[in-house]
Design an enzyme around this catalytic site. Structure first.
Site, mmCIF file in Angstrom:
data_model
loop_
_atom_site.group_PDB
_atom_site.id
_atom_site.type_symbol
_atom_site.label_atom_id
_atom_site.label_comp_id
_atom_site.label_asym_id
_atom_site.label_seq_id
_atom_site.Cartn_x
_atom_site.Cartn_y
_atom_site.Cartn_z
ATOM 1 N N MET A 21 70.512 20.170 -62.374
ATOM 2 C CA MET A 21 71.486 21.325 -61.842
ATOM 3 C C MET A 21 72.881 21.065 -62.001
ATOM 4 O O MET A 21 73.620 21.485 -61.359
ATOM 5 C CB MET A 21 71.064 21.517 -60.056
ATOM 6 C CG MET A 21 69.863 21.878 -59.844
ATOM 7 S SD MET A 21 69.542 23.664 -60.291
ATOM 8 C CE MET A 21 67.736 23.891 -59.968
ATOM 9 N N HIS A 139 78.142 19.014 -61.619
ATOM 10 C CA HIS A 139 77.121 19.437 -60.845
ATOM 11 C C HIS A 139 77.286 20.561 -60.030
ATOM 12 O O HIS A 139 78.338 21.015 -59.637
ATOM 13 C CB HIS A 139 76.836 18.323 -59.657
ATOM 14 C CG HIS A 139 75.441 18.486 -59.415
ATOM 15 N ND1 HIS A 139 74.947 19.258 -58.200
ATOM 16 C CD2 HIS A 139 74.148 18.198 -60.003
ATOM 17 C CE1 HIS A 139 73.540 19.428 -58.174
ATOM 18 N NE2 HIS A 139 73.086 18.175 -59.093
ATOM 19 N N HIS A 140 76.305 21.697 -60.211
ATOM 20 C CA HIS A 140 76.589 22.866 -59.575
ATOM 21 C C HIS A 140 76.960 22.974 -58.097
ATOM 22 O O HIS A 140 77.375 24.130 -57.564
ATOM 23 C CB HIS A 140 75.413 23.803 -59.853
ATOM 24 C CG HIS A 140 75.772 25.224 -59.965
ATOM 25 N ND1 HIS A 140 76.722 26.072 -59.245
ATOM 26 C CD2 HIS A 140 75.046 26.291 -60.845
ATOM 27 C CE1 HIS A 140 76.590 27.366 -59.817
ATOM 28 N NE2 HIS A 140 75.670 27.652 -60.441
ATOM 29 N N SER A 141 76.429 21.987 -57.375
ATOM 30 C CA SER A 141 76.785 21.815 -55.998
ATOM 31 C C SER A 141 78.332 21.733 -55.860
ATOM 32 O O SER A 141 78.900 22.202 -54.790
ATOM 33 C CB SER A 141 76.109 20.709 -55.186
ATOM 34 O OG SER A 141 76.372 19.440 -55.939
ATOM 35 N N ASN A 310 80.756 27.287 -54.094
ATOM 36 C CA ASN A 310 79.973 28.317 -54.713
ATOM 37 C C ASN A 310 80.098 29.671 -54.154
ATOM 38 O O ASN A 310 79.726 29.598 -52.608
ATOM 39 C CB ASN A 310 78.584 27.806 -54.958
ATOM 40 C CG ASN A 310 78.224 26.999 -55.843
ATOM 41 O OD1 ASN A 310 78.298 27.203 -57.114
ATOM 42 N ND2 ASN A 310 77.979 25.777 -55.557
#
Lengths: 462, 462
Positions: A21, A139-141, A310
């Protein structure tokens, strides 16, 4: 120990070895006059390595990486192993773009280490055209695509004579600039929102939003609802961990000319190109479904200059891939995206975010064996459009000459197309599951053909 | 669809993102006279790429990679994406051994793709000394270290004029050579065994073997039993996914001279070096335990020329790291390994294999949160010694000038030392968890000091 909102932890929870991810970017720089590629690479490496301070975004990591609890809270490292995070690489001969894309393909397949802040930066030389590439992986987090691009922009300057280039993670970059107006393509729809939303708040209003969407779905033909399944295609399959990355750029003025002639948005032209290219690719693979493909398009809901976390929802677009005629195909695509935007516009910010979460939620279940085979997909492909700087940008005098997004694919989501603009360049980055999508790079040729077709429809010269 | 024996599937089942279960090797080649490094790299790449046939070992993969069932049976791919498996790379300047080790460190951290045969081969140029490196990575479920080295040897020739160099996976390599006598260091202990052992057969005899070991443990001071816990050290901790690889070689005649003078084996000298070096490293880190470290040493039980699968058990050695005096330390190490070998020698082959499985079994539980913190380690470090070719070897005239093993570390097993011999070279390869073992590379200096100490004990000139 700060707890994560669901919009961050979901990317840690859903991650598997087949479904990393992290997202990334590939930037190309032209060394300034008199500077060799190796000199520029060294300058970037040394500057980044010697940056005395690292902002918290680049120091945070899952608190306890091996457990579920660890995916719900952040901790902050004081001591960063910069030697691990920042890497130099050289392409093998002959050093074409092909070798560069291969480098990115192979490195984008590897998981990030969860026991340290989840990002890497690769400074790559050896291109036969003398440019230097920078491949970033984050990381998309930690961050979404719009925010990542904004971070990059902050480290660049429109002034080719400026020499205060610093590292991506230098806190001075935040101090140097104040808040700026939002520039997301769809920001006029969602602004002014983007306030901090806590975990509890995210689920408030879900039921009314779902009801509103359900009502629109039954009353309007053009609305591709997340509750109407997309056709099963070769794009909606369980995937392996290997990736293939393909990238190409086209002049923005060509797409703008089509938009002006037809009275449609830049985004409509991008989606129109993808629609034609995907139809051609699926015909190549003898895998075109009778029903049209559905694309999900993430919409940033951020309205301030913050570049952390996000804040993304999504709209659904009918790609009309069943339509052989380019003009009719484009017209169906445009009708669908217009309707989808109207629906989002009618939602409150919380409702819109929840709608996004509902759209992506089934992906978290995809690693369960059998889930993908028995469940119709909600959409077939993700198409994102992330606007970048409008003017030419420089890092210590080296001109940014291309900026390709390298996004995420998932079980049931074997292809992602992300587009970003830099000056007059429209940069397409395609990331796909390597084994499941043969000859992925042919989509680039089909995009070029589709652009030509749209120019004919619009009656404009290429 | 062939089912896997437990000795293969255990490596798939125990694998996590923090604990990849692939091993590897790093070979260095000197281009033949008149050949540049790039020419040799190209020759290897082209030869490997164009190999018309691939033997089954390099075509097999877990049957259904996403499920548990998939870890119990193999399937065979007919169509291999050689472009994915075989890679060219160039080191960044200045191209020292440091940059090469860094390349291996970073690549050894990444999991292999389970949807395809689990191996990679990297052909690396850019070393400032003009050599070419080949880094291989292969899943331990496919092959053990002894077999991997035998595979490599098969693709080399003792004749510098030979030009029939081919790919590692060329079936012609098997056809070209018949069965050969075993050459494992400890083969005299375990031969003649190594027959095919099925899943049921592996557990037969476990109870008597355990009883025999328990009896020896209570009656002999020198025997380091797997049932007596080793001390807790910084080596026995949960680990992150990042690795650091360190490697160095010493002349074999130096170690042999010590062995001859003291009447001990080559392996005793290797373990003696490790014992002194680990003591010094733990003192550096202010982490030397009062009790001596225990090392596990895998023993190959293979007696034929087969180079597939795993057939490994282990002996335990007391490293006597509590002993400051080099002579007394060596003497305690030698007494311990002699006793351990006697015990293994008294077991039947099935008992020995089962003993090995019992020794390594707790590692499979290590990913469970809390397990490592509450359970005393069975041993602190794995030390392997894999004999390679005795004479100089060549690939199409390029001389093999070093062959370093790159092994596996695990939760509770943050360091692995594997040694291989090639001609007069003793090649040490150290792989460790990067975050958990700071300044791992200093162990190389300590190994050199320990070798000098042993020379003084033996009264031989360096």
């Amino acid at each position: 120990m700060p707890y994560m909102p669901v919009t961050e932890s979901m990317f840690l929870i859903a991650e598997t070895r087949e479904q990393p991810m992290h997202a990334g970017g590939l930037q190309l720089f032209i060394p300034r006059a008199g500077q060799s590629a190796t000199e520029l690479a060294e300058e970037i490496f040394e500057t980044f390595h010697s940056c005395p301070e690292i902002r918290p975004l680049f120091r945070k990591r899952p608190a306890s990486p091996a457990s579920l609890v660890g995916t719900l809270a952040w901790s902050f490292d004081d001591d960063i192993d910069v030697d691990y995070h920042v890497r130099r690489a050289v392409l093998p001969p002959p050093g074409r773009i092909r070798e560069l894309l291969r480098y990115v393909s192979l490195n984008h397949s590897a998981l990030l280490d969860r026991t340290r802040p989840m990002w890497e930066l690769h400074i790559i030389e050896g291109l036969d055209d003398g440019r230097v590439a920078v491949y970033t992986k984050i990381h998309h987090s930690l961050i979404d695509g719009v925010s990542a691009l904004r971070l990059l922009e902050n480290s660049l300057s429109p002034d080719p004579e400026a020499r205060h280039g610093t590292a991506w993670w230098d806190p001075a970059l935040i101090r140097r600039r104040g808040p700026r107006p939002p520039r997301s393509l769809l920001s006029r729809i969602t602004a002014p929102i983007g306030q901090a939303i806590d975990v509890v708040g995210q689920v408030v209003g879900a039921a009314p939003a779902a009801a509103k969407i359900a009502w629109t779905a039954v009353t309007d033909d053009h609305f591709a609802s997340p509750f109407v399944p997309a056709p099963k295609t070769i794009l909606d399959v369980p995937i392996g961990s290997a990736r293939r990355f393909a990238a190409q750029q086209w002049p923005r003025h060509r797409l703008d000319a089509i938009g002006r002639a037809l009275g449609i948005t830049f985004n409509d032209v991008v989606v129109g190109m993808c629609s034609g290219a995907l139809r051609a690719y699926l015909i190549d693979q003898d895998a075109l479904p009778d029903e049209p493909l559905i694309a999900a398009m993430p919409v940033s809901m951020r309205d301030d200059s913050s570049s952390e976390g996000n804040a993304v929802t999504a709209i659904m677009a009918n790609l009309a891939t069943d339509q052989p005629d380019p003009e009719r195909r484009l017209s169906a695509v445009v009708a669908s995206t217009r309707k989808a935007k109207q629906v989002i516009r009618g939602l409150t910010p919380l409702q819109a975010l929840t709608f996004g979460a509902a759209t992506f939620a089934p992906l978290a279940l995809a690693p369960i064996p059998g889930f993908l085979r028995s469940t119709p997909p909600q959409f077939n492909v993700l198409i994102s459009n992330v606007p970048g700087p409008a003017q030419p940008m420089y890092w210590n005098g080296a001109q940014l000459d291309g900026c390709y997004p390298v996004s995420i694919v998932m079980h049931g989501q074997a292809l992602n197309i992300t587009v970003t603009t830099t000056g007059d360049q429209v940069n397409f980055g395609l990331i796909g599951a390597r084994k499941e999508l043969p000859s992925l790079q042919r989509i680039l040729t089909h995009l070029d053909t589709a652009l030509g077709d749209l120019e004919k429809v619009a009656g404009v010269a290429p």
